[in-house]
Scaffold this motif. Structure first.
Motif, PDB file in Angstrom:
ATOM      1  N   UNK A 135       9.229  -5.986  -4.445  1.00 37.30           N
ATOM      2  CA  UNK A 135       9.848  -4.964  -3.615  1.00 37.30           C
ATOM      3  C   UNK A 135       9.280  -5.012  -2.185  1.00 37.30           C
ATOM      4  N   UNK A 136       7.979  -5.188  -2.080  1.00 36.47           N
ATOM      5  CA  UNK A 136       7.325  -5.197  -0.766  1.00 36.47           C
ATOM      6  C   UNK A 136       7.723  -6.422   0.051  1.00 36.47           C
ATOM      7  N   UNK A 137       7.796  -7.578  -0.578  1.00 36.35           N
ATOM      8  CA  UNK A 137       8.122  -8.782   0.194  1.00 36.35           C
ATOM      9  C   UNK A 137       9.578  -8.755   0.659  1.00 36.35           C
ATOM     10  N   UNK A 138      10.439  -8.112  -0.104  1.00 32.95           N
ATOM     11  CA  UNK A 138      11.827  -7.956   0.332  1.00 32.95           C
ATOM     12  C   UNK A 138      11.896  -7.028   1.543  1.00 32.95           C
ATOM     13  N   UNK A 139      11.101  -5.987   1.526  1.00 30.89           N
ATOM     14  CA  UNK A 139      11.095  -5.024   2.623  1.00 30.89           C
ATOM     15  C   UNK A 139      10.659  -5.666   3.941  1.00 30.89           C
ATOM     16  N   UNK A 140       9.698  -6.590   3.891  1.00 33.31           N
ATOM     17  CA  UNK A 140       9.163  -7.184   5.132  1.00 33.31           C
ATOM     18  C   UNK A 140       9.885  -8.478   5.510  1.00 33.31           C
ATOM     19  N   UNK A 141      10.998  -8.774   4.843  1.00 29.36           N
ATOM     20  CA  UNK A 141      11.810  -9.923   5.228  1.00 29.36           C
ATOM     21  C   UNK A 141      11.404 -11.251   4.621  1.00 29.36           C
ATOM     22  N   UNK A 198       0.814  -1.208   0.000  1.00 27.99           N
ATOM     23  CA  UNK A 198       0.000   0.000   0.000  1.00 27.99           C
ATOM     24  C   UNK A 198       0.850   1.262   0.000  1.00 27.99           C
ATOM     25  N   UNK A 199       2.010   1.216   0.662  1.00 29.81           N
ATOM     26  CA  UNK A 199       2.895   2.385   0.678  1.00 29.81           C
ATOM     27  C   UNK A 199       3.469   2.687  -0.707  1.00 29.81           C
ATOM     28  N   UNK A 200       3.428   1.716  -1.580  1.00 26.80           N
ATOM     29  CA  UNK A 200       3.955   1.879  -2.934  1.00 26.80           C
ATOM     30  C   UNK A 200       2.872   2.170  -3.964  1.00 26.80           C
ATOM     31  N   UNK A 201       1.710   1.521  -3.781  1.00 28.32           N
ATOM     32  CA  UNK A 201       0.643   1.697  -4.767  1.00 28.32           C
ATOM     33  C   UNK A 201      -0.704   1.350  -4.141  1.00 28.32           C
ATOM     34  N   UNK A 202      -1.605   2.303  -4.144  1.00 28.62           N
ATOM     35  CA  UNK A 202      -2.948   2.056  -3.615  1.00 28.62           C
ATOM     36  C   UNK A 202      -3.696   1.036  -4.477  1.00 28.62           C
ATOM     37  N   UNK A 203      -3.489   1.105  -5.786  1.00 24.83           N
ATOM     38  CA  UNK A 203      -4.158   0.164  -6.692  1.00 24.83           C
ATOM     39  C   UNK A 203      -3.654  -1.265  -6.477  1.00 24.83           C
ATOM     40  N   UNK A 204      -2.348  -1.415  -6.260  1.00 22.91           N
ATOM     41  CA  UNK A 204      -1.785  -2.743  -6.013  1.00 22.91           C
ATOM     42  C   UNK A 204      -2.289  -3.297  -4.693  1.00 22.91           C
TER      43      UNK A 204
END
Length: 356
Positions: free
Chosen positions: A242-248, A154-160
């Motif tokens: 990108x998001x899954x890398x950020x959350x480990x 969500x921090x990257x894309x509201x649509x995603x």
């Protein structure tokens, strides 16, 4: 036929007539098509638009056929024999392909060759045997993993983010969601027409799905064709990675967008929904596909534990109660120690006679 027979029809026609003094014969014949040698790539170029619809699956098939053509070194053939197929499978296995991957590639090749054989491009077909696949562990997201991953998306894309919520609550495939148009959403239900199995299905929506299919009020200009038409698969996958890398979760190869479909199925089964209804919800073509989640229905087995944990005393009591109603045939005879001695029995008998 005698030597006096003459041919009345020319060889250029579709039939010829022969006659003699006593009889007249007429026969027809079809044109014989010459089978020319061809490459796998040439067959795919000829039939890909007939056999496969545009989309990601067609893209994958194109990759599969290209790899097969490369393994065969672009060899031209008019007969695809069993030895060629066996060598092809052996090469794929040496390259590290799993049996599941080999099956997908062979399915594409089989479909192409069957079409070519039907059209007269090749003489014969080999026997395609499905490779035995191992039932791997199914990975699904825990609630906390979902929360962390969705927040990063969500921090990257509201649509995603909206698409992610839709995928996990409906269990649909990514391509099915992206292909939705507004007319597919009616009366708090969503219909999927473009599906992998070719069978449409309609399911009800959860409350949060009803919210995420609405476009944000800041959207300006012309409304897109569907609720997620502004995204492509490539764009969504890039945001996801990108998001899954950020959350480990970057090292977990199973955390791909399709895990949301597994997560939905797992939650339905764990919540007590029967397998048949889960199959209808997910749109699986066969029940065997849905049975992969059956082991999660542990509530159905709770009664087994109750039976196994009954105290032995209860079992002994039950056996005692049962013995009261035992059949005479199964009731044990009295032991010798409880029987009256013969002398005592004789004395009782004698007393009885004397009293008379």
């Amino acid at each position: 036929m005698s030597n006096e027979a003459i041919q009345e029809g020319g060889s250029s026609g579709h039939f010829a007539v022969f006659s003699s003094q006593n009889s007249k014969f007429r026969y027809t014949y079809n044109k014989i098509r010459e089978v020319k040698s061809c490459r796998i790539g040439e067959l795919f170029a000829a039939y890909r638009d007939i056999l496969w619809d545009d989309g990601r699956h067609k893209y994958n098939v194109s990759s599969f056929i290209g790899e097969i053509d490369e393994i065969l070194l672009g060899e031209r053939f008019s007969t695809f024999d069993q030895n060629t197929l066996d060598n092809l499978i052996g090469t794929l296995r040496q390259r590290g392909n799993s049996n599941a991957t080999i099956n997908r590639k062979m399915a594409a090749l089989s479909k192409l060759l069957r079409k070519a054989h039907k059209m007269g491009d090749i003489h014969s077909l080999p026997e395609f045997r499905r490779q035995k696949e191992r039932a791997g562990r199914i990975r699904f997201l825990e609630r906390d993993e979902e929360a962390r991953l969705f927040a990063a998306i969500k921090s990257r894309s509201e649509d995603a983010y909206r698409l992610s919520v839709f995928l996990v609550d409906t269990g649909c495939r990514l391509g099915e969601a992206l292909g939705l148009i507004w007319n597919d959403i009616q009366d708090h239900r969503v219909s999927f027409w473009i599906t992998k199995s070719g069978r449409s299905r309609t399911i009800p929506m959860t409350e949060r799905v009803k919210e995420v299919i609405k476009l944000p009020p800041t959207t300006e200009g012309r409304r897109p064709k569907g609720p997620f038409a502004m995204l492509t698969q490539a764009q969504y996958r890039a945001i996801w990675n990108e998001a899954k890398t950020e959350v480990g979760l970057g090292a977990d190869e199973q955390v791909v967008p399709h895990i949301l479909r597994h997560t939905c199925a797992s939650r339905l089964v764990q919540g007590g929904i029967d397998i048949r209804r889960v199959q209808m919800w997910l749109g699986h073509q066969t029940l065997a596909m849905t049975m992969r989640y059956a082991h999660l229905a542990t509530n159905d087995l709770d009664g087994c534990v109750v039976v196994l944990e009954k105290p032995r005393a209860d079992e002994a009591t039950r056996q005692a109660e049962t013995s009261v109603f035992a059949s005479p045939l199964t009731t044990p005879s009295p032991s010798k120690s409880t029987r009256k001695p013969k002398s005592e029995a004789a004395a009782v008998k004698a007393v009885g006679k004397s009293s008379k």
